[in-house]
Design an enzyme around this catalytic site. Structure first.
Site, short mmCIF file in Angstrom:
data_model
loop_
_atom_site.label_atom_id
_atom_site.label_comp_id
_atom_site.label_asym_id
_atom_site.label_seq_id
_atom_site.Cartn_x
_atom_site.Cartn_y
_atom_site.Cartn_z
N HIS A 164 0.87 -1.20 0.00
CA HIS A 164 0.00 0.00 0.00
C HIS A 164 0.89 1.23 0.00
CE1 HIS A 164 -3.77 2.13 1.91
NE2 HIS A 164 -3.10 2.94 1.12
N HIS A 198 1.27 4.91 -2.36
CA HIS A 198 0.90 5.80 -3.47
C HIS A 198 2.20 6.46 -3.93
CE1 HIS A 198 -3.41 5.59 -2.34
NE2 HIS A 198 -2.90 5.38 -1.14
N GLU A 215 -11.18 3.50 5.97
CA GLU A 215 -10.11 4.35 6.50
C GLU A 215 -10.79 5.45 7.34
OE1 GLU A 215 -7.99 6.66 3.55
OE2 GLU A 215 -6.33 7.13 4.91
N ASP A 218 1.77 3.90 2.90
CA ASP A 218 0.74 4.76 2.30
C ASP A 218 1.36 5.94 1.53
OD1 ASP A 218 -1.88 5.30 1.66
OD2 ASP A 218 -2.47 6.06 3.63
N ASP A 219 1.66 7.02 2.22
CA ASP A 219 2.26 8.21 1.59
C ASP A 219 3.44 8.66 2.45
OD1 ASP A 219 0.06 8.94 -0.52
OD2 ASP A 219 -1.02 8.52 1.34
N1 HPA Z 1 -6.43 7.54 1.40
C1 HPA Z 1 -7.16 7.78 0.32
N2 HPA Z 1 -6.65 8.22 -0.81
C2 HPA Z 1 -5.34 8.45 -0.87
C3 HPA Z 1 -4.54 8.23 0.21
C4 HPA Z 1 -5.11 7.75 1.41
O1 HPA Z 1 -4.46 7.52 2.44
N3 HPA Z 1 -3.28 8.54 -0.18
C5 HPA Z 1 -3.36 8.93 -1.46
N4 HPA Z 1 -4.61 8.88 -1.89
ZN ZN Z 2 -3.75 4.80 0.61
#
Ligand code: HPA
Ligand code: ZN
Length: 339
Positions: free
Chosen positions: A18, A20, A201, A279-280
């Site tokens: 996971h 991005h 989330e 994630d990011d």
């Molecule tokens: N959640 C939803 N969309 C996203 C996320 C996230 O954590 N990161 C980049 N796009």
């Molecule tokens: Zn994400």
């Protein structure tokens, strides 16, 4: 945390599922690329950018994330972005990475699909060759846009079916339930893609049910709110549907108030098929090892817990059974040698 556990976490072989790629855009690289592309950014320094990374919810973050991606114009930019992540991944002992990208984020500001895709893809191929990593690409639809808008870019997915294995669903969750994308997921399933979607989330357990029953996903991104619904937990455990959990993201986007309240240990104890991911990472304060370390410290995780999480990361991935076995045996070997 003792040094031994720290080294164990840092060195255990793992997969990241996971991530991005636009979320791995570090401010230093953002400034460098903005400069060479003659693009303005609204901050004066790297420090100012980092100070702005103080989010109160998902939307707050997304606004900054989309703005940051705005300086990426050329194939080389996407290559450099991806390469920078892959170097971090290698240093984090990530042997396999499944990387999401958001085509619409770039198409909608006039950047061509192949510019984006070739940059990302070529960096992944170079990492496979130079680092011996394996990689997969997840083509993600922006859920704040319409399903029709998703179908408008579907041809890019089909054109690259030999290079793209999976689809995802990301962006603003509340008010954009999985059911909004029922037709696109049906089509992608028929076309043989592996299906993932962000659910639970910020959104409720109901969205996780929808991802399972309406989208028929193979894997859930996040899934935190599943814990609000016992029947859902039972289902996820019974079917061993993997959740790609992102602890530092949850903290930064205030899905959890305190890392000590993170549900990862509860999830493990309930028998949920959980994995740890970043994630990011450029926005949330750390790469995959930082995520493992933060929960290990806060939740007092044992070596056995870490071993389980690392093994899960490969088992939940979209690779062949043979390759899974190979990777799991590397994790087993590491565990035996270090316990
Ligand atoms: N959640 C939803 N969309 C996203 C996320 C996230 O954590 N990161 C980049 N796009
Ligand atoms: Zn994400």
């Amino acid at each position: 945390m003792n040094d031994e556990l720290k080294k164990f976490i840092e060195n255990i072989p793992k997969a990241e599922l996971h991530l991005h790629i636009e979320g791995s855009f570090e401010p230093e690289l953002m400034f460098e690329i903005a400069k060479r592309n003659n693009q303005q950014i609204k901050y004066n320094s790297v420090e100012e950018v980092r100070e702005a990374y103080n989010f109160s919810n998902l939307q707050d973050f997304l606004d900054i994330y989309y703005a940051g991606a705005g300086v990426l114009l050329y194939e080389q930019d996407f290559y450099d972005l991806t390469w920078a992540y892959l170097e971090k991944a290698k240093a984090n002992k990530v042997l396999h990475a499944e990387i999401m990208f958001d085509p619409q984020t770039h198409l909608d500001r006039g950047v061509e699909f192949n510019t984006v895709f070739n940059g990302i893809y070529n960096a992944l191929k170079d990492a496979e060759e130079k680092f011996g990593m394996t990689t997969k690409i997840i083509f993600s639809f922006l859920r704040h846009l319409s399903e029709e808008a998703g179908f408008e870019i579907y041809e890019y997915l089909l054109d690259n079916k030999d290079k793209i294995d999976a689809i995802g669903l990301d962006s603003s969750e509340i008010g954009n339930p999985p059911s909004k994308f029922e037709r696109i997921y049906k089509r992608a399933k028929a076309d043989g893609f592996f299906l993932t979607a962000h659910a639970g989330e910020e959104g409720p357990a109901e969205y996780v049910w929808e991802a399972l029953d309406i989208l028929h996903v193979d894997r859930i991104d996040h899934g935190n709110h599943s814990l609000d619904d016992e029947k859902l937990v039972e289902r996820l455990v019974k079917e061993q549907i993997a959740l790609t959990v992102c602890p530092l993201s949850n903290l930064k986007l205030r899905v959890v108030k305190d890392i000590k309240q993170h549900p990862l240990k509860t999830m493990l104890d309930k028998g949920l098929f959980v994995t740890v991911n970043s994630d990011d990472p450029a926005y949330f304060g750390g790469y995959v090892n930082d995520n493992y370390l933060s929960v290990a410290e806060a939740l007092d995780l044992s070596k056995e817990d870490i071993y389980k999480l690392a093994k899960n990361s490969f088992l939940a991935s979209n690779i062949s059974e043979e390759l899974k076995e190979k990777y799991v045996s590397l994790v087993d070997e590491f565990y035996r040698a270090n316990s």
